[in-house]
Every structure is written in C-alpha cells, then in structure tokens.
Design an enzyme around this catalytic site. Structure first.
Site, PDB file in Angstrom:
ATOM      1  CG  ASP A 254     -16.475 -13.457  34.027  1.00  8.91           C
ATOM      2  OD1 ASP A 254     -15.205 -13.375  34.787  1.00  8.91           O
ATOM      3  OD2 ASP A 254     -16.983 -14.145  33.178  1.00  8.91           O
ATOM      4  CB  CYS A 344      -2.847 -17.560  34.462  1.00 10.90           C
ATOM      5  SG  CYS A 344      -4.321 -17.455  33.215  1.00 10.90           S
TER       6      CYS A 344
HETATM    7  N1  SAH Z   1     -10.585 -14.430  39.607  1.00 15.49           N
HETATM    8  C1  SAH Z   1     -11.172 -15.531  39.378  1.00 15.49           C
HETATM    9  C2  SAH Z   1     -10.872 -16.182  38.056  1.00 15.49           C
HETATM   10  C3  SAH Z   1     -11.019 -15.478  36.729  1.00 15.49           C
HETATM   11  S1  SAH Z   1     -10.775 -16.747  35.408  1.00 15.49           S
HETATM   12  C4  SAH Z   1     -11.442 -16.212  40.505  1.00 15.49           C
HETATM   13  O1  SAH Z   1     -10.824 -15.964  41.491  1.00 15.49           O
HETATM   14  O2  SAH Z   1     -12.133 -17.238  40.642  1.00 15.49           O
HETATM   15  C5  SAH Z   1     -11.083 -15.492  33.961  1.00 15.49           C
HETATM   16  C6  SAH Z   1     -12.429 -15.212  33.737  1.00 15.49           C
HETATM   17  O3  SAH Z   1     -12.485 -14.220  32.729  1.00 15.49           O
HETATM   18  C7  SAH Z   1     -13.365 -16.227  33.417  1.00 15.49           C
HETATM   19  O4  SAH Z   1     -14.248 -16.022  34.346  1.00 15.49           O
HETATM   20  C8  SAH Z   1     -14.046 -15.527  32.114  1.00 15.49           C
HETATM   21  O5  SAH Z   1     -15.419 -15.778  31.852  1.00 15.49           O
HETATM   22  C9  SAH Z   1     -13.640 -14.192  32.065  1.00 15.49           C
HETATM   23  N2  SAH Z   1     -13.521 -13.486  30.618  1.00 15.49           N
HETATM   24  C10 SAH Z   1     -12.701 -13.879  29.768  1.00 15.49           C
HETATM   25  N3  SAH Z   1     -12.671 -12.984  28.809  1.00 15.49           N
HETATM   26  C11 SAH Z   1     -13.372 -11.983  29.100  1.00 15.49           C
HETATM   27  C12 SAH Z   1     -13.545 -10.691  28.636  1.00 15.49           C
HETATM   28  N4  SAH Z   1     -13.144 -10.110  27.653  1.00 15.49           N
HETATM   29  N5  SAH Z   1     -14.397  -9.702  29.603  1.00 15.49           N
HETATM   30  C13 SAH Z   1     -14.731 -10.035  30.768  1.00 15.49           C
HETATM   31  N6  SAH Z   1     -14.635 -11.459  31.270  1.00 15.49           N
HETATM   32  C14 SAH Z   1     -13.866 -12.110  30.471  1.00 15.49           C
END
Ligand code: SAH
Length: 410
Positions: A254, A344
């Site tokens: 993340d 999403c």
């Molecule tokens: N799967 C998680 C929710 C994911 S939300 C759950 O079950 O709780 C999407 C996530 O993507 C966020 O935490 C955000 O910080 C991360 N994110 C956004 N862009 C990103 C990137 N380019 N690389 C890594 N993480 C990213």
C-alpha cells in the site's frame, strides 16, 4: 414552500423514482442550500419533495415521491429506523456495519457506518447538511450508540459548496469527564481489526469488502494457498483473512504508511507470527513489475485498487490501468492459484470489468476459471430505481494450469 419546475420531458426519470435532477433539467425556481422544495413537471404536477443544492450539478435530490409526506424530524426518524431495521434483519455477523447507504436508503448524500459503539457519518449533500442535527438525533435514538463522529471531509463536499468538517457530533461526557478516543476494534469473519474513525479512509474502514475478506479466508484454505500478495491492502483486512485461511507468507502493499503500520499490528493482534507478514510501502504497479523481474510467484493475489474511474468519462484511461495491473498479477500467479480482482469505479460496469480482466489474461497468456462474481456486502444495498448505486464489482478466478496456458500462448 419553494417550487422547482422542470423542463418539458425532464420529469421522466423522477416518474421512475430516480432521486436526482441535474442542473440542465430545471426550467425555473431556486432555493437556499439544502432547503426542501416541491419539484413539479412543466405542467405543474407534483413529482417529489426534495433538497435543493444550488452549487451542485445534481441540483435536486428527492426525499420523497409521496405528496402527502412531510419532510420533518419524524420523516428522518422513519428513514433511519427503516435502514437500521434492514441491517438487523440481514443478521450481519460483525460489529462493523454500514447502517445508511445514501440513495439506497432514501437519504441521498448520507453515509453512516457503525463500528462497535461509535457511529461514523459523512454528510455529503446540501440536504443532509441542513438536516444534520435532526439526523444525528435520529441515529442516536435508533441505534442506542452514544457516540457519533463526523467525517464530512470527502472531496464530494466541494461540489456541493460545503467545507470539510470533522469531529465529534455527539459525545456524552463520561463519568470521569474524559473524551472517548476515536479508536475502535471491529470483528469480522476474517479477523479482528482496529481503526480510528478520525483518521482512517472514508469513515475509517472498507466495510463493503467484509464478505469478500471472509470468502478469501475460506478459498485460501480450500485451495491450500501459502504465499499471498495483497495489493492495495489498506490496513490488511485481506492479509489477516489469508493468515486465517492458513497462508504462511503474506505480503501487503500500500502507499499509505499509517495503513501499513496497522496491517502489521493486525497480524500479531490476531495471534500470527510477525514473520509471516511483510508490509511494503510502495506503488503497486511498480512492485508487481519488480516482482516479475525477481521471478517471484504467489499462490493467491488480491487486487483492490482505489477508484480509477470516478465517472464514465474516465472509463477509457481507467480500463487501461485496470488491465495493466491485472496482466501483471496474472504473470505472478502460480498455476492453480487464486486471483481476487476488484473495481470500485461506478464508471466501469460489471460486464466491462470482466472484459478488461479477460483481456489482461489474454495478454499474459493465461486462462482461468471464473469461480464467482463478487460485489459489496448486503449492508451496502443497491435499489431497483437507482442502479448508479452499484459500484463494487469483483471476480474470483483460479488460474488454469500451465499446460493449458501454453496452449493459449502458442
Ligand atoms: N482492500 C482494502 C481496501 C483498499 S482501499 C480493505 O479490504 O480494507 C485502496 C487502497 O489503495 C488504499 O489503502 C490506498 O492507500 C491504496 N493506494 C492507492 N493508490 C495506490 C498505489 N498506487 N499503490 C499502492 N497503494 C495505493
């Protein structure tokens, strides 16, 4: 009562009980932000009682299509009770529940999640902003939760001409005169997780993936997956679920440091060895490419990226981004391995998403069994009259073995 008259023919969507009227459909009339208006067709016939948003493209959001209904405190009490009652009937096995899901619950612009004894709410429209106090009272009275935290810091508020607001909206003083902290502990089938309603994304956590995390734990166990890559892991919900399913080597990726710190803490909180988990503060796309170069492979991969396409206008670019990460993930997946892949984006429909993932598999020279189509948990309902509410879609795929893959490549 102020009146909003629509242009000729623009009443059709409201006659089908769709709750929105766009700016271009209004012939005349205006009101203050969030004020209740009577919406009527060009001939003066009643269509709805609605909230007016002078700054928003979505100029009008319907509260009620019943001319006899009054939009007052009792109205909001009834709506909140109906939404909470539905969740109780669903028998959700968690103390983290979406109680109010905006338009689907007849409360456009209102999101309320319950995390144990704390409610975390987003007031995202001029109408909900205007009725905030009344809604807060109804929420407390209906749920019995004493604490209500406001997380009205979403970018959507700008479109409504509303400033960002966060903080306790309802907070009874404790006997010791201390304030309750904003930390909460939630339990779901995949594991126990912590969050802070003041700091987390959105209201604090992603409850819409609750069932999919539970399903992931089951599939990881059933398929005997040991090495797991959780991309866009946030606080590691899918990672803990993987450990629950018997995985022994889980990597969370993340770009949020605080989210990853929680992910690591969640591993030990749930009784697993810290050494079973690696947290990578990095961009997912770059990480997937690096892993391919390093020759790494995984038994299961989760791709749960943020919204790449906020609207249908961004669908093309977003499609390429989704295809790219899915193609890379396929290349890292062991034969017989499991991929859970999500979008999403409201602007990407389920059918299009399937095509994107199929194209990614084709490019990677990989076919897979489509085990299941996935969606948001049932406490994030869609209604028949508001299909726009459907946003989360996913696929659970098992990679075919390599001999079958070679056939595609040749
Ligand atoms: N799967 C998680 C929710 C994911 S939300 C759950 O079950 O709780 C999407 C996530 O993507 C966020 O935490 C955000 O910080 C991360 N994110 C956004 N862009 C990103 C990137 N380019 N690389 C890594 N993480 C990213």
């Amino acid at each position: 009562m102020k009146v909003i008259t629509l242009r000729e023919g623009k009443e059709r969507s409201m006659l089908r009980r769709h709750p929105w009227i766009f700016q271009g459909s209004v012939a005349k009339g205006s009101a203050d932000p969030g004020e209740t208006v009577r919406v009527q067709d060009a001939a003066g016939r009643f269509l709805a009682w609605a909230a007016y948003s002078p700054s928003s493209q979505i100029r009008v959001r319907a509260w009620s299509f019943d001319e006899a209904e009054r939009i007052d405190a009792e109205f909001f009490q009834r709506k909140v009770e109906a939404a909470v009652q539905l969740r109780r009937r669903l028998g959700i096995d968690s103390n983290g529940i979406r109680l109010i899901h905006g338009e689907a619950d007849g409360l456009p612009g209102l999101i309320v999640d319950q995390y144990d004894d704390v409610l975390s709410a987003q007031f995202l429209s001029a109408g909900t902003e205007r009725w905030k106090d009344v809604i807060a009272d109804a929420l407390i009275a209906t749920t019995g939760c004493p604490y209500l935290y406001e997380r009205s810091d979403s970018g959507v508020r700008n479109l409504e001409g509303l400033p960002a607001v966060t903080g306790w909206l309802r907070h009874p003083d404790t006997a010791a005169g201390r304030r309750r902290a904003t930390d909460v502990v939630t339990h779901e089938t995949g594991g126990t997780l912590t969050l802070a309603v003041a700091e987390g994304h959105k209201t604090g956590y992603y409850l819409d993936q609750r069932d999919n995390r539970g399903l992931f734990a089951k599939l990881v166990r059933q398929l005997g997956c040991k090495t797991v890559l959780n991309c866009y892991s946030y606080t590691g919900g899918f990672s803990v679920a993987a450990l629950e399913g018997g995985a022994t080597d889980v990597t969370s990726v993340d770009s949020s440091g605080p989210a990853l710190a929680r992910a690591s803490a969640h591993v030990t909180l749930n009784g697993y060895e810290a050494s079973a988990h690696t947290a990578l503060d990095a961009d997912v796309n770059g990480t997937l490419r690096r892993f391919i170069k390093e020759g790494r492979t995984f038994d299961a991969i989760v791709l749960d990226p943020p919204k790449f396409a906020p609207s249908a206008a961004h669908a093309d670019r977003a499609s390429r981004a989704y295809k790219d990460i899915n193609r890379l993930a396929f290349r890292l997946l062991n034969p017989g391995g499991l991929l859970l892949t999500f979008s999403c984006s409201g602007g990407i429909g389920g059918e299009l998403f399937h095509k994107i993932v199929a194209g990614a598999g084709m490019d990677a020279g990989i076919d897979g069994y489509l085990l299941r189509r996935l969606e948001a948990t049932s406490d994030h309902p869609t209604t028949l009259t508001f299909p726009e509410g459907e946003y989360l879609k996913g696929l659970a795929i098992i990679r075919k073995d390599s001999s079958e893959c070679r056939k595609i490549q040749n």
